[in-house]
Motif scaffolding. Structure first.
Motif, PDB file in Angstrom:
ATOM      1  N   THR A  91      28.896   8.083   2.374  1.00 18.53           N
ATOM      2  CA  THR A  91      28.924   7.477   3.714  1.00 18.53           C
ATOM      3  C   THR A  91      30.380   7.469   4.169  1.00 18.53           C
ATOM      4  O   THR A  91      31.289   7.524   3.332  1.00 18.53           O
ATOM      5  CB  THR A  91      28.380   6.034   3.695  1.00 18.53           C
ATOM      6  OG1 THR A  91      29.175   5.241   2.810  1.00 18.53           O
ATOM      7  CG2 THR A  91      26.921   6.003   3.235  1.00 18.53           C
ATOM      8  N   PRO A  92      30.641   7.385   5.457  1.00 19.66           N
ATOM      9  CA  PRO A  92      32.036   7.365   5.911  1.00 19.66           C
ATOM     10  C   PRO A  92      32.835   6.265   5.211  1.00 19.66           C
ATOM     11  O   PRO A  92      32.343   5.151   5.019  1.00 19.66           O
ATOM     12  CB  PRO A  92      31.909   7.088   7.413  1.00 19.66           C
ATOM     13  CG  PRO A  92      30.553   7.602   7.776  1.00 19.66           C
ATOM     14  CD  PRO A  92      29.684   7.326   6.569  1.00 19.66           C
ATOM     15  N   PRO A  93      34.063   6.579   4.802  1.00 16.40           N
ATOM     16  CA  PRO A  93      34.871   5.580   4.081  1.00 16.40           C
ATOM     17  C   PRO A  93      35.260   4.428   5.005  1.00 16.40           C
ATOM     18  O   PRO A  93      35.559   4.633   6.185  1.00 16.40           O
ATOM     19  CB  PRO A  93      36.099   6.373   3.641  1.00 16.40           C
ATOM     20  CG  PRO A  93      36.177   7.514   4.603  1.00 16.40           C
ATOM     21  CD  PRO A  93      34.771   7.838   4.993  1.00 16.40           C
ATOM     22  N   SER A  94      35.246   3.233   4.458  1.00 20.24           N
ATOM     23  CA  SER A  94      35.626   2.050   5.236  1.00 20.24           C
ATOM     24  C   SER A  94      37.135   1.996   5.394  1.00 20.24           C
ATOM     25  O   SER A  94      37.885   2.612   4.627  1.00 20.24           O
ATOM     26  CB  SER A  94      35.143   0.781   4.526  1.00 20.24           C
ATOM     27  OG  SER A  94      35.879   0.598   3.321  1.00 20.24           O
ATOM     28  N   ALA A  95      37.587   1.214   6.351  1.00 18.08           N
ATOM     29  CA  ALA A  95      39.020   1.011   6.561  1.00 18.08           C
ATOM     30  C   ALA A  95      39.647   0.376   5.316  1.00 18.08           C
ATOM     31  O   ALA A  95      40.781   0.703   4.948  1.00 18.08           O
ATOM     32  CB  ALA A  95      39.261   0.142   7.785  1.00 18.08           C
ATOM     33  N   VAL A  96      38.907  -0.515   4.661  1.00 17.20           N
ATOM     34  CA  VAL A  96      39.415  -1.172   3.450  1.00 17.20           C
ATOM     35  C   VAL A  96      39.625  -0.139   2.340  1.00 17.20           C
ATOM     36  O   VAL A  96      40.660  -0.149   1.656  1.00 17.20           O
ATOM     37  CB  VAL A  96      38.444  -2.291   2.990  1.00 17.20           C
ATOM     38  CG1 VAL A  96      38.840  -2.845   1.641  1.00 17.20           C
ATOM     39  CG2 VAL A  96      38.382  -3.396   4.034  1.00 17.20           C
ATOM     40  N   LEU A  97      38.672   0.759   2.155  1.00 12.07           N
ATOM     41  CA  LEU A  97      38.812   1.798   1.128  1.00 12.07           C
ATOM     42  C   LEU A  97      39.977   2.727   1.464  1.00 12.07           C
ATOM     43  O   LEU A  97      40.785   3.056   0.597  1.00 12.07           O
ATOM     44  CB  LEU A  97      37.525   2.605   0.977  1.00 12.07           C
ATOM     45  CG  LEU A  97      37.584   3.775  -0.012  1.00 12.07           C
ATOM     46  CD1 LEU A  97      37.974   3.297  -1.403  1.00 12.07           C
ATOM     47  CD2 LEU A  97      36.260   4.513  -0.036  1.00 12.07           C
ATOM     48  N   VAL A 108      45.002  11.418   3.421  1.00  9.00           N
ATOM     49  CA  VAL A 108      44.881  11.992   4.761  1.00  9.00           C
ATOM     50  C   VAL A 108      43.397  12.102   5.081  1.00  9.00           C
ATOM     51  O   VAL A 108      42.648  12.795   4.384  1.00  9.00           O
ATOM     52  CB  VAL A 108      45.534  13.386   4.843  1.00  9.00           C
ATOM     53  CG1 VAL A 108      45.311  14.012   6.211  1.00  9.00           C
ATOM     54  CG2 VAL A 108      47.022  13.297   4.517  1.00  9.00           C
ATOM     55  N   ARG A 109      42.975  11.405   6.127  1.00  6.77           N
ATOM     56  CA  ARG A 109      41.562  11.428   6.518  1.00  6.77           C
ATOM     57  C   ARG A 109      41.307  12.598   7.460  1.00  6.77           C
ATOM     58  O   ARG A 109      42.080  12.850   8.379  1.00  6.77           O
ATOM     59  CB  ARG A 109      41.173  10.125   7.203  1.00  6.77           C
ATOM     60  CG  ARG A 109      39.688  10.086   7.520  1.00  6.77           C
ATOM     61  CD  ARG A 109      39.253   8.767   8.067  1.00  6.77           C
ATOM     62  NE  ARG A 109      37.808   8.765   8.275  1.00  6.77           N
ATOM     63  CZ  ARG A 109      37.129   7.726   8.667  1.00  6.77           C
ATOM     64  NH1 ARG A 109      37.743   6.589   8.884  1.00  6.77           N
ATOM     65  NH2 ARG A 109      35.830   7.808   8.834  1.00  6.77           N
ATOM     66  N   VAL A 110      40.201  13.292   7.202  1.00  3.43           N
ATOM     67  CA  VAL A 110      39.724  14.363   8.067  1.00  3.43           C
ATOM     68  C   VAL A 110      38.227  14.125   8.252  1.00  3.43           C
ATOM     69  O   VAL A 110      37.439  14.328   7.322  1.00  3.43           O
ATOM     70  CB  VAL A 110      39.970  15.757   7.452  1.00  3.43           C
ATOM     71  CG1 VAL A 110      39.415  16.847   8.347  1.00  3.43           C
ATOM     72  CG2 VAL A 110      41.454  15.978   7.188  1.00  3.43           C
ATOM     73  N   ASP A 111      37.855  13.659   9.431  1.00  6.73           N
ATOM     74  CA  ASP A 111      36.464  13.309   9.719  1.00  6.73           C
ATOM     75  C   ASP A 111      36.000  12.252   8.715  1.00  6.73           C
ATOM     76  O   ASP A 111      36.626  11.222   8.588  1.00  6.73           O
ATOM     77  CB  ASP A 111      35.570  14.548   9.742  1.00  6.73           C
ATOM     78  CG  ASP A 111      35.990  15.544  10.820  1.00  6.73           C
ATOM     79  OD1 ASP A 111      36.384  15.093  11.912  1.00  6.73           O
ATOM     80  OD2 ASP A 111      35.933  16.762  10.555  1.00  6.73           O
ATOM     81  N   ASP A 112      34.925  12.533   7.981  1.00  7.22           N
ATOM     82  CA  ASP A 112      34.407  11.567   7.005  1.00  7.22           C
ATOM     83  C   ASP A 112      34.810  11.911   5.576  1.00  7.22           C
ATOM     84  O   ASP A 112      34.156  11.504   4.611  1.00  7.22           O
ATOM     85  CB  ASP A 112      32.882  11.483   7.108  1.00  7.22           C
ATOM     86  CG  ASP A 112      32.440  10.808   8.394  1.00  7.22           C
ATOM     87  OD1 ASP A 112      33.248  10.055   8.980  1.00  7.22           O
ATOM     88  OD2 ASP A 112      31.304  11.042   8.813  1.00  7.22           O
ATOM     89  N   ALA A 113      35.885  12.660   5.425  1.00  6.89           N
ATOM     90  CA  ALA A 113      36.401  13.036   4.112  1.00  6.89           C
ATOM     91  C   ALA A 113      37.894  12.707   4.076  1.00  6.89           C
ATOM     92  O   ALA A 113      38.480  12.310   5.081  1.00  6.89           O
ATOM     93  CB  ALA A 113      36.173  14.524   3.867  1.00  6.89           C
ATOM     94  N   VAL A 114      38.490  12.862   2.903  1.00  7.34           N
ATOM     95  CA  VAL A 114      39.927  12.629   2.753  1.00  7.34           C
ATOM     96  C   VAL A 114      40.527  13.676   1.835  1.00  7.34           C
ATOM     97  O   VAL A 114      39.832  14.289   1.021  1.00  7.34           O
ATOM     98  CB  VAL A 114      40.247  11.223   2.180  1.00  7.34           C
ATOM     99  CG1 VAL A 114      39.861  10.127   3.136  1.00  7.34           C
ATOM    100  CG2 VAL A 114      39.612  11.021   0.818  1.00  7.34           C
ATOM    101  N   TYR A 115      41.813  13.853   1.977  1.00 11.41           N
ATOM    102  CA  TYR A 115      42.622  14.578   1.002  1.00 11.41           C
ATOM    103  C   TYR A 115      43.463  13.519   0.314  1.00 11.41           C
ATOM    104  O   TYR A 115      44.111  12.698   0.974  1.00 11.41           O
ATOM    105  CB  TYR A 115      43.520  15.611   1.677  1.00 11.41           C
ATOM    106  CG  TYR A 115      42.782  16.830   2.147  1.00 11.41           C
ATOM    107  CD1 TYR A 115      42.646  17.946   1.330  1.00 11.41           C
ATOM    108  CD2 TYR A 115      42.205  16.864   3.412  1.00 11.41           C
ATOM    109  CE1 TYR A 115      41.961  19.073   1.764  1.00 11.41           C
ATOM    110  CE2 TYR A 115      41.525  17.993   3.849  1.00 11.41           C
ATOM    111  CZ  TYR A 115      41.409  19.085   3.022  1.00 11.41           C
ATOM    112  OH  TYR A 115      40.731  20.200   3.449  1.00 11.41           O
TER     113      TYR A 115
END
Length: 134
Positions: A91-97, A108-115
């Protein structure tokens, strides 16, 4: 792969096996083979340099059992190469996560994923919500 306890699969040395017999492998690709130019630019800005290659780690079964090892291998590769790990979420990562990951390293967030850099990936592996999407 060896640091995770995997051994080379003798008939095809491009593949590795876990003690449970799960097959793993990797491919090295040009950084723009699967990653869009916009994403590469975001990573270059965060890293202070361009990606030279894309290492794609994979487990050749659909079960969940081998995915944590895949994450640990990715973290080791990122640490040794000063690289980044692409992480997709159920699920999309929360701001807390996202804040937790960014406080541990670079995220680095890209859409609903991160690097994630290696430090942030280490934090993700230790997080109670940790999971790996194949």
């Amino acid at each position: 792969m060896a640091a995770e306890g995997l051994v080379r699969y003798e008939p095809d040395p491009n593949y590795w096996l876990s003690a449970e017999g799960l097959p793993y492998g990797y491919d090295c690709q040009a950084p723009d083979f699967e990653v869009g130019v916009d994403e590469l630019e975001l990573i270059a800005q965060a890293a202070g340099g361009v990606m030279r290659c894309d290492i794609v780690l994979h487990i050749l079964v659909s079960g969940l059992a081998g995915r944590p090892a895949l994450a640990r291998i990715a973290e080791r590769v990122a640490r040794r190469t000063d690289g980044w790990v692409f992480v997709e979420f159920h699920t999309p990562p929360s701001a807390v996560l996202l804040e937790y990951l960014a406080s541990a390293g670079r995220c680095v967030r890209v859409d609903d994923a991160v690097y994630l850099d290696a430090a942030a990936m280490t934090a993700w592996i230790a997080h109670p919500d940790f999971h790996v999407v194949k």
